[in-house]
Design a protein around this motif. Sequence first.
Motif, short mmCIF file in Angstrom:
data_model
loop_
_atom_site.label_atom_id
_atom_site.label_comp_id
_atom_site.label_asym_id
_atom_site.label_seq_id
_atom_site.Cartn_x
_atom_site.Cartn_y
_atom_site.Cartn_z
N PRO A 1 3.51 2.42 -6.83
CA PRO A 1 2.56 1.32 -6.60
C PRO A 1 1.79 1.42 -5.29
N ILE A 2 2.32 2.15 -4.32
CA ILE A 2 1.59 2.31 -3.06
C ILE A 2 0.61 3.46 -3.17
N HIS A 3 1.07 4.63 -3.60
CA HIS A 3 0.20 5.80 -3.68
C HIS A 3 -0.85 5.66 -4.78
N ASP A 4 -0.56 4.86 -5.80
CA ASP A 4 -1.54 4.65 -6.87
C ASP A 4 -2.72 3.82 -6.39
N GLN A 5 -2.54 3.09 -5.32
CA GLN A 5 -3.58 2.23 -4.76
C GLN A 5 -4.15 1.28 -5.81
N SER A 6 -3.26 0.73 -6.62
CA SER A 6 -3.69 -0.15 -7.70
C SER A 6 -3.48 -1.63 -7.38
N TRP A 7 -3.00 -1.93 -6.19
CA TRP A 7 -2.72 -3.30 -5.79
C TRP A 7 -3.51 -3.65 -4.54
N TYR A 8 -3.95 -4.91 -4.49
CA TYR A 8 -4.48 -5.45 -3.25
C TYR A 8 -3.67 -6.71 -2.96
N LEU A 9 -3.04 -6.74 -1.82
CA LEU A 9 -2.22 -7.89 -1.45
C LEU A 9 -3.13 -8.98 -0.89
N ASP A 10 -3.43 -9.97 -1.73
CA ASP A 10 -4.23 -11.10 -1.27
C ASP A 10 -3.33 -12.03 -0.45
N ARG A 11 -3.89 -13.15 -0.01
CA ARG A 11 -3.15 -14.04 0.87
C ARG A 11 -1.82 -14.49 0.25
N SER A 12 -1.83 -14.87 -1.03
CA SER A 12 -0.60 -15.37 -1.66
C SER A 12 0.45 -14.26 -1.78
N LEU A 13 0.04 -13.04 -2.11
CA LEU A 13 1.01 -11.93 -2.20
C LEU A 13 1.53 -11.55 -0.81
N ARG A 14 0.66 -11.57 0.20
CA ARG A 14 1.12 -11.26 1.57
C ARG A 14 2.12 -12.30 2.04
N LYS A 15 1.85 -13.57 1.71
CA LYS A 15 2.77 -14.64 2.09
C LYS A 15 4.11 -14.47 1.38
N ARG A 16 4.05 -14.16 0.11
CA ARG A 16 5.28 -13.96 -0.67
C ARG A 16 6.08 -12.75 -0.16
N LEU A 17 5.37 -11.68 0.17
CA LEU A 17 6.02 -10.48 0.73
C LEU A 17 6.77 -10.85 2.01
N HIS A 18 6.15 -11.68 2.83
CA HIS A 18 6.79 -12.09 4.08
C HIS A 18 8.00 -12.99 3.82
N GLN A 19 7.86 -13.93 2.90
CA GLN A 19 8.95 -14.87 2.62
C GLN A 19 10.14 -14.18 1.95
N GLU A 20 9.88 -13.30 0.98
CA GLU A 20 10.96 -12.70 0.20
C GLU A 20 11.56 -11.45 0.83
N TYR A 21 10.75 -10.71 1.59
CA TYR A 21 11.23 -9.43 2.13
C TYR A 21 11.15 -9.35 3.66
N GLY A 22 10.59 -10.37 4.29
CA GLY A 22 10.48 -10.36 5.75
C GLY A 22 9.47 -9.36 6.28
N VAL A 23 8.52 -8.94 5.44
CA VAL A 23 7.54 -7.94 5.83
C VAL A 23 6.21 -8.61 6.15
N GLN A 24 5.72 -8.34 7.34
CA GLN A 24 4.43 -8.88 7.75
C GLN A 24 3.64 -7.76 8.41
N GLY A 25 2.39 -7.66 8.04
CA GLY A 25 1.54 -6.61 8.59
C GLY A 25 0.61 -7.15 9.65
N TRP A 26 -0.36 -6.34 10.01
CA TRP A 26 -1.37 -6.70 10.99
C TRP A 26 -2.71 -6.72 10.29
N ALA A 27 -3.48 -7.77 10.53
CA ALA A 27 -4.84 -7.87 10.00
C ALA A 27 -5.80 -7.40 11.07
N ILE A 28 -6.68 -6.48 10.70
CA ILE A 28 -7.65 -5.95 11.65
C ILE A 28 -9.01 -5.97 10.97
N VAL A 29 -9.98 -6.60 11.62
CA VAL A 29 -11.35 -6.55 11.13
C VAL A 29 -12.04 -5.43 11.90
N GLN A 30 -12.59 -4.49 11.15
CA GLN A 30 -13.27 -3.36 11.76
C GLN A 30 -14.77 -3.68 11.81
#
Length: 192
Positions: free
Chosen positions: A77-106
């Motif tokens: 699922p990562i190498h396939d690049q078939s997912w985009y973690l929107d706000r709700s998925l990012r929030k769920r990832l943080h709540q269920e797995y404790g994973v939080q990334g960094w948001a960077i606007v280029q």
Amino acid sequence: MVYVGIPKGQADQEEEVLKTIQDGDSDELTIKRFTEGREKPGALWHIYAAKDTEKIREFLKKVAEEQGQENPVDHDPIHDQSWYLDRSLRKRLHQEYGVQGWAIVQFLGDVVFIPAGAPHQVHNLYSCIKVAEDFVSPEHVKHCFWLTQEFRYLSHTHTNHEDKLQVKNVIYHAVKDAVGILRANESSLSRP
């Protein structure tokens, strides 16, 4: 980022970009760069720590199963690049797995550095041109070798199946350079 094409006379698109930046968990300083500094944002990145890769992979497989999608063994699922973690998925990832990334606007002229093996995603905000350069240092060969092993298990038709990183070449040249330096300084090393 060498170019950002912003259409003229489309104020609604500017509002949509601002909403995307805000929903993307960007910090206030970044938002001010866009609203007050009038800089040109080209892309929104979310970058995660390499140590969280397995948790993200597990999470994406779980979400796929919940949506009734298959998880073939020769796909990732990562190498396939078939997912985009929107706000709700990012929030769920943080709540269920404790994973939080960094948001960077280029913004136009900005460089984004992605550490070795760090899962990441990018959302283009406007038409833009980015120049990408891959760099593998000998210090990160272990991690790159691990990524190459992951690629080997992908299907033969997968775009990441081949060894793009050429880890064995990096190892060879790192060892060759180290041996060359040792030989060049051999006389000074043998002195007491």
